[in-house]
Design a protein around this motif. Sequence first.
Motif, PDB file in Angstrom:
ATOM      1  N   ASN A 167       0.809  -1.221   0.000  1.00  0.00           N
ATOM      2  CA  ASN A 167       0.000   0.000   0.000  1.00  0.00           C
ATOM      3  C   ASN A 167       0.837   1.264   0.000  1.00  0.00           C
ATOM      4  OD1 ASN A 167      -2.665   0.881  -0.148  1.00  0.00           O
ATOM      5  ND2 ASN A 167      -2.687   1.448   1.996  1.00  0.00           N
ATOM      6  N   SER A 194      -0.732  -4.203  -5.185  1.00  0.00           N
ATOM      7  CA  SER A 194      -1.655  -3.639  -6.165  1.00  0.00           C
ATOM      8  C   SER A 194      -0.832  -3.051  -7.307  1.00  0.00           C
ATOM      9  CB  SER A 194      -2.469  -2.555  -5.466  1.00  0.00           C
ATOM     10  OG  SER A 194      -3.106  -1.749  -6.411  1.00  0.00           O
ATOM     11  N   LYS A 225      -3.769  -7.213  -7.120  1.00  0.00           N
ATOM     12  CA  LYS A 225      -4.960  -6.379  -7.373  1.00  0.00           C
ATOM     13  C   LYS A 225      -4.679  -5.541  -8.618  1.00  0.00           C
ATOM     14  CE  LYS A 225      -4.238  -5.208  -3.072  1.00  0.00           C
ATOM     15  NZ  LYS A 225      -4.168  -4.186  -2.008  1.00  0.00           N
ATOM     16  N   ARG A 226      -5.672  -5.501  -9.498  1.00  0.00           N
ATOM     17  CA  ARG A 226      -5.463  -4.791 -10.762  1.00  0.00           C
ATOM     18  C   ARG A 226      -6.482  -3.678 -10.973  1.00  0.00           C
ATOM     19  NH1 ARG A 226      -2.042  -8.271 -13.914  1.00  0.00           N
ATOM     20  NH2 ARG A 226      -2.232 -10.466 -13.377  1.00  0.00           N
ATOM     21  N   GLY A 227      -6.978  -3.044  -9.902  1.00  0.00           N
ATOM     22  CA  GLY A 227      -7.913  -1.932 -10.040  1.00  0.00           C
ATOM     23  C   GLY A 227      -9.111  -2.318 -10.897  1.00  0.00           C
ATOM     24  N   ASN A 228      -9.438  -1.489 -11.893  1.00  0.00           N
ATOM     25  CA  ASN A 228     -10.612  -1.777 -12.729  1.00  0.00           C
ATOM     26  C   ASN A 228     -10.357  -2.900 -13.739  1.00  0.00           C
ATOM     27  OD1 ASN A 228      -9.052  -0.551 -14.628  1.00  0.00           O
ATOM     28  ND2 ASN A 228     -10.371   1.261 -14.872  1.00  0.00           N
ATOM     29  N   GLY A 230      -9.620  -6.045 -12.463  1.00  0.00           N
ATOM     30  CA  GLY A 230      -9.850  -7.290 -11.721  1.00  0.00           C
ATOM     31  C   GLY A 230      -8.668  -7.677 -10.860  1.00  0.00           C
ATOM     32  N   HIS A 245     -15.964  -6.427 -12.120  1.00  0.00           N
ATOM     33  CA  HIS A 245     -17.377  -6.084 -12.314  1.00  0.00           C
ATOM     34  C   HIS A 245     -17.433  -4.705 -12.965  1.00  0.00           C
ATOM     35  CE1 HIS A 245     -18.910  -9.396  -9.915  1.00  0.00           C
ATOM     36  NE2 HIS A 245     -17.880  -9.202  -9.125  1.00  0.00           N
ATOM     37  N   VAL A 247     -18.792  -1.273 -12.898  1.00  0.00           N
ATOM     38  CA  VAL A 247     -19.477  -0.383 -11.949  1.00  0.00           C
ATOM     39  C   VAL A 247     -19.127   1.067 -12.277  1.00  0.00           C
ATOM     40  CG1 VAL A 247     -19.529  -2.040 -10.035  1.00  0.00           C
ATOM     41  CG2 VAL A 247     -17.522  -0.594 -10.327  1.00  0.00           C
ATOM     42  N   GLU A 249     -17.432   4.126 -11.017  1.00  0.00           N
ATOM     43  CA  GLU A 249     -16.462   4.420  -9.958  1.00  0.00           C
ATOM     44  C   GLU A 249     -16.685   5.836  -9.441  1.00  0.00           C
ATOM     45  OE1 GLU A 249     -12.232   3.075 -10.360  1.00  0.00           O
ATOM     46  OE2 GLU A 249     -11.821   5.171  -9.930  1.00  0.00           O
ATOM     47  N   GLY A 254      -9.941   3.074  -0.798  1.00  0.00           N
ATOM     48  CA  GLY A 254     -10.419   2.004   0.086  1.00  0.00           C
ATOM     49  C   GLY A 254     -10.777   0.720  -0.640  1.00  0.00           C
ATOM     50  N   ALA A 255     -10.725   0.718  -1.976  1.00  0.00           N
ATOM     51  CA  ALA A 255     -11.065  -0.509  -2.718  1.00  0.00           C
ATOM     52  C   ALA A 255     -10.118  -1.651  -2.344  1.00  0.00           C
ATOM     53  CB  ALA A 255     -11.000  -0.257  -4.220  1.00  0.00           C
ATOM     54  N   GLY A 256      -8.828  -1.338  -2.318  1.00  0.00           N
ATOM     55  CA  GLY A 256      -7.836  -2.373  -2.036  1.00  0.00           C
ATOM     56  C   GLY A 256      -7.960  -2.911  -0.616  1.00  0.00           C
ATOM     57  N   PHE A 259     -11.092  -5.083  -0.516  1.00  0.00           N
ATOM     58  CA  PHE A 259     -10.738  -6.322  -1.218  1.00  0.00           C
ATOM     59  C   PHE A 259      -9.931  -7.234  -0.279  1.00  0.00           C
ATOM     60  CE2 PHE A 259      -7.874  -8.965  -3.598  1.00  0.00           C
ATOM     61  CZ  PHE A 259      -8.513  -9.318  -4.773  1.00  0.00           C
ATOM     62  N   ASN A 281     -13.252  -9.589  -5.041  1.00  0.00           N
ATOM     63  CA  ASN A 281     -13.439  -8.811  -6.282  1.00  0.00           C
ATOM     64  C   ASN A 281     -14.762  -8.028  -6.202  1.00  0.00           C
ATOM     65  OD1 ASN A 281     -12.555  -8.250  -9.033  1.00  0.00           O
ATOM     66  ND2 ASN A 281     -14.244  -9.552  -9.727  1.00  0.00           N
ATOM     67  N   GLY A 284     -14.233  -5.116  -3.587  1.00  0.00           N
ATOM     68  CA  GLY A 284     -13.489  -3.996  -4.166  1.00  0.00           C
ATOM     69  C   GLY A 284     -14.355  -3.193  -5.116  1.00  0.00           C
TER      70      GLY A 284
HETATM   71  P1  ATP Z   1      -6.387   1.460  -2.536  1.00  0.00           P
HETATM   72  O1  ATP Z   1      -6.647   2.765  -3.217  1.00  0.00           O
HETATM   73  O2  ATP Z   1      -7.443   1.123  -1.523  1.00  0.00           O
HETATM   74  O3  ATP Z   1      -4.984   1.307  -2.011  1.00  0.00           O
HETATM   75  P2  ATP Z   1      -5.510  -0.669  -4.285  1.00  0.00           P
HETATM   76  O4  ATP Z   1      -4.673   0.034  -5.306  1.00  0.00           O
HETATM   77  O5  ATP Z   1      -4.803  -1.403  -3.196  1.00  0.00           O
HETATM   78  O6  ATP Z   1      -6.583   0.354  -3.683  1.00  0.00           O
HETATM   79  P3  ATP Z   1      -7.150  -1.667  -6.409  1.00  0.00           P
HETATM   80  O7  ATP Z   1      -6.377  -2.569  -7.301  1.00  0.00           O
HETATM   81  O8  ATP Z   1      -7.419  -0.288  -6.849  1.00  0.00           O
HETATM   82  O9  ATP Z   1      -6.475  -1.728  -4.984  1.00  0.00           O
HETATM   83  O10 ATP Z   1      -8.568  -2.330  -6.098  1.00  0.00           O
HETATM   84  C1  ATP Z   1      -8.687  -3.592  -5.448  1.00  0.00           C
HETATM   85  C2  ATP Z   1      -9.670  -4.471  -6.177  1.00  0.00           C
HETATM   86  O11 ATP Z   1     -10.977  -3.864  -6.174  1.00  0.00           O
HETATM   87  C3  ATP Z   1      -9.348  -4.737  -7.638  1.00  0.00           C
HETATM   88  O12 ATP Z   1      -8.420  -5.799  -7.765  1.00  0.00           O
HETATM   89  C4  ATP Z   1     -10.738  -5.081  -8.185  1.00  0.00           C
HETATM   90  O13 ATP Z   1     -11.080  -6.402  -7.821  1.00  0.00           O
HETATM   91  C5  ATP Z   1     -11.633  -4.112  -7.406  1.00  0.00           C
HETATM   92  N1  ATP Z   1     -11.778  -2.823  -8.107  1.00  0.00           N
HETATM   93  C6  ATP Z   1     -11.109  -1.677  -7.881  1.00  0.00           C
HETATM   94  N2  ATP Z   1     -11.507  -0.683  -8.718  1.00  0.00           N
HETATM   95  C7  ATP Z   1     -12.475  -1.210  -9.485  1.00  0.00           C
HETATM   96  C8  ATP Z   1     -13.311  -0.708 -10.548  1.00  0.00           C
HETATM   97  N3  ATP Z   1     -13.222   0.560 -10.979  1.00  0.00           N
HETATM   98  N4  ATP Z   1     -14.213  -1.548 -11.106  1.00  0.00           N
HETATM   99  C9  ATP Z   1     -14.326  -2.828 -10.691  1.00  0.00           C
HETATM  100  N5  ATP Z   1     -13.579  -3.364  -9.702  1.00  0.00           N
HETATM  101  C10 ATP Z   1     -12.663  -2.584  -9.105  1.00  0.00           C
END
Ligand code: ATP
Length: 309
Positions: A167, A194, A225-228, A230, A245, A247, A249, A254-256, A259, A281, A284
């Motif tokens: 993080n 991530s 974790k790959r953000g949007n 998957g 999914h 969605v 945004e 807080g997504a990570g 997750f 997934n 997140g």
């Molecule tokens: P953070 O900002 O909380 O540190 P992060 O960078 O650790 O986030 P992300 O990879 O951004 O984590 O998000 C974690 C997971 O949430 C992704 O692997 C995916 O499963 C889901 N996710 C995040 N953003 C989206 C999105 N825009 N649409 C769909 N799923 C998402």
Amino acid sequence: MRKILTIGEILVEIVATTKGNGFLEAQPLIGPFPSGAPAIFIDQVGKLKTPCAIISRVGNDDFGQLNLNRLMADQVDISGISIAEGETTGSAFVRYQANGDRKFVFNIAHSACGKLEDNPNIEVLLAQCDHLHLMGTALSSPGLKNMALRAVQVIKARGGTLSFDPNLRAEIMTPELCSDLKMILRQTDLFLPSGDELFLFTEAKEEQAAINELFVLGIQEIVLKRGNQGATYFTKEQQINILPHHVDELDPTGAGDSFGGAFISFWINGYSAAEALRYANAAGARAVTLLGPMEGTSTQLELDQFLAQ
Ligand code: ATP
Ligand code: MG
């Protein structure tokens, strides 16, 4: 049931309601929202009814009370949170820029959570918990670092497990922080980077080579974790990809953490990696649809309903 422990910052987040360049003029704001990456993580674990606790420190003020109320309501054991008389709870002001980047004004290092000290309740938690989840910021101050390293030692010595989510951005990495984090990494069972955080500790700059390098350190499982895009789960033997999914945004913060809280909660309760990944997934994706960093944590019912849509 196994109990999950985390250590780290608790803060409030105050969000600008318009996009733009920082805080150089008066502007509309919304908040305070409960926040802090470890706090969001543990709130997600608590909402899934997995026993859990956080070690942290807040001031004796409304910002601290707001966080305590939320964590308590979501079934998190708050006995490891000290309330520091005369000190201030951490805070972050955040404003999104037009390109999606964020500008922050932080008060963390000099806030109550920046000065974590030992207390007797912490010993009780170290003796109770079977899993420790750490984030990069747990090593950011000397007090926090000593506590985190001791927690790793105590919990792992009893046969417990360790997960680690760096993080943090490469730009704030110093040689000292890198070597401390590598010490944690060598004891990590489950690693949850991530995006480019995958390469923070590897010579390799290509995905599969970096994964292999991390397995050589002794890590058993990796969830990237790959953000949007998957996420992907790796062991030495298998790889499971999950598509995102679709969605809208609204707030990615807080997504990570949501997750991670969901993945570890299902993983520790004996669900298969594929099931844990499916729930994580969803957690997140659901998190980014709600404004406020901790507002998007989910109950199992909310995840099941989201997945059924
Ligand atoms: P953070 O900002 O909380 O540190 P992060 O960078 O650790 O986030 P992300 O990879 O951004 O984590 O998000 C974690 C997971 O949430 C992704 O692997 C995916 O499963 C889901 N996710 C995040 N953003 C989206 C999105 N825009 N649409 C769909 N799923 C998402
Ligand atoms: Mg993250």
